[in-house]
Design a protein around this motif. Structure first.
Motif, short mmCIF file in Angstrom:
data_model
loop_
_atom_site.label_atom_id
_atom_site.label_comp_id
_atom_site.label_asym_id
_atom_site.label_seq_id
_atom_site.Cartn_x
_atom_site.Cartn_y
_atom_site.Cartn_z
N THR A 79 0.85 -1.18 0.00
CA THR A 79 0.00 0.00 0.00
C THR A 79 0.88 1.24 0.00
O THR A 79 1.98 1.23 0.55
CB THR A 79 -0.94 0.06 1.23
OG1 THR A 79 -0.18 0.42 2.38
CG2 THR A 79 -1.62 -1.27 1.47
N ARG A 81 -0.04 4.24 1.19
CA ARG A 81 -0.25 5.08 2.38
C ARG A 81 -0.40 4.17 3.58
O ARG A 81 -0.95 3.09 3.48
CB ARG A 81 -1.54 5.89 2.25
CG ARG A 81 -1.66 6.68 1.01
CD ARG A 81 -3.09 7.18 0.87
NE ARG A 81 -4.01 6.11 0.46
CZ ARG A 81 -5.32 6.21 0.55
NH1 ARG A 81 -5.87 7.26 1.07
NH2 ARG A 81 -6.08 5.23 0.13
N ASP A 82 0.05 4.70 4.71
CA ASP A 82 -0.14 3.92 5.92
C ASP A 82 -1.49 4.32 6.51
O ASP A 82 -1.58 4.94 7.55
CB ASP A 82 0.99 4.18 6.92
CG ASP A 82 0.91 3.21 8.09
OD1 ASP A 82 0.09 2.28 8.04
OD2 ASP A 82 1.67 3.39 9.05
N SER A 83 -2.55 3.98 5.81
CA SER A 83 -3.87 4.33 6.28
C SER A 83 -4.54 3.10 6.90
O SER A 83 -4.50 2.01 6.35
CB SER A 83 -4.71 4.87 5.11
OG SER A 83 -5.94 4.19 5.02
N VAL A 100 3.90 -1.12 3.77
CA VAL A 100 3.66 0.25 3.34
C VAL A 100 4.86 0.74 2.53
O VAL A 100 6.01 0.59 2.95
CB VAL A 100 3.42 1.17 4.56
CG1 VAL A 100 3.24 2.62 4.11
CG2 VAL A 100 2.22 0.70 5.35
#
Ligand code: CA
Length: 227
Positions: A79, A81-83, A100
């Motif tokens: 991913t 973004r570290d969302s 991430v």
């Protein structure tokens, strides 16, 4: 072990492919979501490294389709973004782990190996043993009669294949596709050369000899049962 990388960014894809190949894996790289989806559904992979952000079919749709089709191939999500929502969504859809971006390659490699081990803990041990030969799959080490045997990544992969399929005659074409990801061409002697090198390390100084040539058919690893 055969891996699929689905990654549309050429640099990242190539970097991952190269690194994982050097670590001894056979690697396919899909550059679009559609290709990745098709390959993951039709080819037998041990693990898929899946970028979430793809321009056509996103990673989430691919993992959803895989799980929907009953395929339990481990999936490592990449991913951007570290969302928290992204991670939760990925894991809920059936991904096994995520990383991430940007990440360091060694961390990806560690996650890949952990997932591959987790996938086989139920049925397969992290160590394989034939006679006095022991393969430590976690540390990628081979030991025979208490002597450490230094192997290249490809040699380890070849030996692991032979040990896993102990007692089975493995045709050169199968070895070529599993360890080198190439179609076997009878003009090349790459398999025979690799077997010769492996024998020099694994068998020359020891008894019994484990690697056997089955004339006209291929190679087999086995040991007498009383060993
Ligand atoms: Ca991307």
């Amino acid at each position: 072990m055969k891996l699929l990388i689905v990654e549309d960014e050429p640099k990242t894809g190539e970097y991952l492919r190269q690194g994982l190949m050097e670590a001894g894996f056979v690697v396919d790289l899909a550059r679009t979501g559609l290709d990745g989806h098709h390959q993951a559904m039709t080819e037998p992979y041990d693990l898929v490294v899946l970028d979430v952000m793809l321009p056509d079919v996103d990673g989430w749709s691919i993992v959803r389709a895989l799980r929907h089709a009953g395929k339990d191939t481990p999936v490592l999500f990449l991913t951007a973004r570290d969302s928290v929502e992204d991670r939760v969504k990925g894991l809920e859809l059936g991904a096994d782990d995520y990383l991430v971006k940007p990440f360091v390659f060694t961390e990806l490699l560690a996650r890949v190996r952990t997932l591959l081990r987790r996938g086989r803990t139920a049925v397969q041990a992290e160590r394989l043993q034939v006679a006095d030969l022991m393969l430590d799959l976690t540390r990628r080490r081979a030991v025979r009669a208490d002597t450490r045997i230094h192997l290249t990544n490809k040699e380890f992969a070849l030996l692991e294949l032979l040990v896993r399929r102990r007692g089975e005659v493995l045709p050169r074409s199968l070895i070529a596709s599993q360890v080198w990801d190439m179609n076997f061409d009878s003009d090349t002697n790459v398999i025979d050369v690799a077997i010769r090198r492996l024998r020099a390390k694994v068998d020359d100084a020891f008894e019994p000899k484990l690697i056997q040539t089955v004339r006209g058919l291929g190679y087999m690893l086995d040991a007498p049962d009383d060993q």
